[in-house]
Design an enzyme around this catalytic site. Structure first.
Site, PDB file in Angstrom:
ATOM      1  N   GLY A  79       3.219  57.228  12.046  1.00 32.94           N
ATOM      2  CA  GLY A  79       2.033  56.361  12.255  1.00 32.94           C
ATOM      3  C   GLY A  79       1.582  56.572  13.824  1.00 32.94           C
ATOM      4  CD  GLN A  84       1.234  54.251  19.518  1.00 29.13           C
ATOM      5  OE1 GLN A  84       0.736  54.515  18.356  1.00 29.13           O
ATOM      6  NE2 GLN A  84       2.326  54.535  19.598  1.00 29.13           N
ATOM      7  CB  CYS A 125       6.789  51.946  18.750  1.00 30.72           C
ATOM      8  SG  CYS A 125       5.149  51.903  19.248  1.00 30.72           S
ATOM      9  CG  LEU A 126       5.102  58.116  17.979  1.00 33.87           C
ATOM     10  CD1 LEU A 126       3.766  58.706  17.735  1.00 33.87           C
ATOM     11  CD2 LEU A 126       6.417  59.081  17.798  1.00 33.87           C
ATOM     12  CG  HIS A 167       4.346  49.513  14.452  1.00 29.81           C
ATOM     13  ND1 HIS A 167       5.188  49.218  14.832  1.00 29.81           N
ATOM     14  CD2 HIS A 167       3.415  50.351  15.216  1.00 29.81           C
ATOM     15  CE1 HIS A 167       5.427  49.754  15.998  1.00 29.81           C
ATOM     16  NE2 HIS A 167       4.652  50.557  16.386  1.00 29.81           N
ATOM     17  CD  GLU A 168       0.931  53.100  14.174  1.00 23.26           C
ATOM     18  OE1 GLU A 168       0.434  52.865  15.061  1.00 23.26           O
ATOM     19  OE2 GLU A 168       2.256  53.394  13.868  1.00 23.26           O
ATOM     20  CG  HIS A 171       0.041  50.231  18.622  1.00 24.75           C
ATOM     21  ND1 HIS A 171       0.442  50.221  19.734  1.00 24.75           N
ATOM     22  CD2 HIS A 171       0.962  50.621  17.816  1.00 24.75           C
ATOM     23  CE1 HIS A 171       1.708  50.492  19.757  1.00 24.75           C
ATOM     24  NE2 HIS A 171       2.062  51.305  18.509  1.00 24.75           N
TER      25      HIS A 171
HETATM   26 CO    CO Z   1       3.659  51.914  17.640  1.00 21.89          CO
END
Ligand code: CO
Length: 215
Positions: A79, A84, A125-126, A167-168, A171
């Site tokens: 995701g 991001q 998370c990236l 989660h996304e 963000h």
């Molecule tokens: Co994340």
């Protein structure tokens, strides 16, 4: 801050496409090249993102999503959200199989309903490479969003899909993984991220001559 998708696309054009005639795929590749995953504590990650306006549902939005999906897959993510990659718009991509054809773009998502059952699980998370934090979330969630043609779609999510989308969506409101950690764990993440960001900066810089503190 550069907010609009069109600007992001134009920037990518300017970044190297120049006057050559290029295919759409080339432009997406250029966008990918100019796009990196923003790491904590980058400011773009804390912004409340803007809704994609009706007039912004065009091919440049699609190209942006394609580029963003590529960045996600290149980094092994399932995701990713627009902030991001430094663009503060309400767009996210989910891909539970990591196969290119399974990218699902979710535009302007809003939670319509959440189930009563709560589940706790570790999340990554990236923007926090190598960090995992336990997060408690509703096990099921119904999300309404827009598709590329601007039509409203309803997604009934459960399991990993429900978790990743939630989660996304966090963000898009500037809410991050670290907000679920307290005390020592939180301090540890901050230290780790400082180190990672420092290393990333050093990698991107040409080697500098060391300066002595005193003559
Ligand atoms: Co994340």
């Amino acid at each position: 801050m550069d907010q609009s998708i069109k600007e992001a696309a134009e920037k990518a054009f300017k970044a190297g496409v120049g006057e050559k005639t290029n295919s759409r795929d080339d432009v997406v590749k250029m966008m990918v090249k100019g796009m990196g995953v923003h790491l904590y504590p980058d400011k773009a990650l804390r912004a409340v993102c803007e809704t994609v306006k009706p007039e912004e549902f065009d091919d440049s939005l699609k190209m942006f999503v394609e580029a963003m999906s590529t960045v996600m897959l290149q980094n092994g993510g399932i995701g990713i959200s627009a902030p991001q990659v430094g663009v503060n718009i309400r767009v996210l991509v989910v891909n539970l199989t990591r196969k290119n054809e399974d990218n699902i773009a979710i535009i302007n998502p809003r939670v319509i309903e959440t189930g009563e059952e709560m589940v706790t699980a570790k999340e990554g998370c990236l923007s926090f490479p190598g960090v995992e934090v336990k997060v408690t979330r509703p096990a099921t969630v119904t999300v309404e969003a827009e598709s590329f043609d601007g039509k409203t779609v309803t997604l009934d999510l459960k399991g990993l899909g429900a978790r990743v989308v939630q989660h996304e969506m966090d963000h898009l409101d500037g809410k991050l993984l670290i907000d679920n950690a307290t005390g020592i764990k939180r301090d540890m993440i901050i230290r780790k991220m400082k180190k990672i960001v420092r290393q990333a900066k050093n990698q991107n810089k040409p080697p500098k001559r060391r300066r002595r503190k005193r003559g």
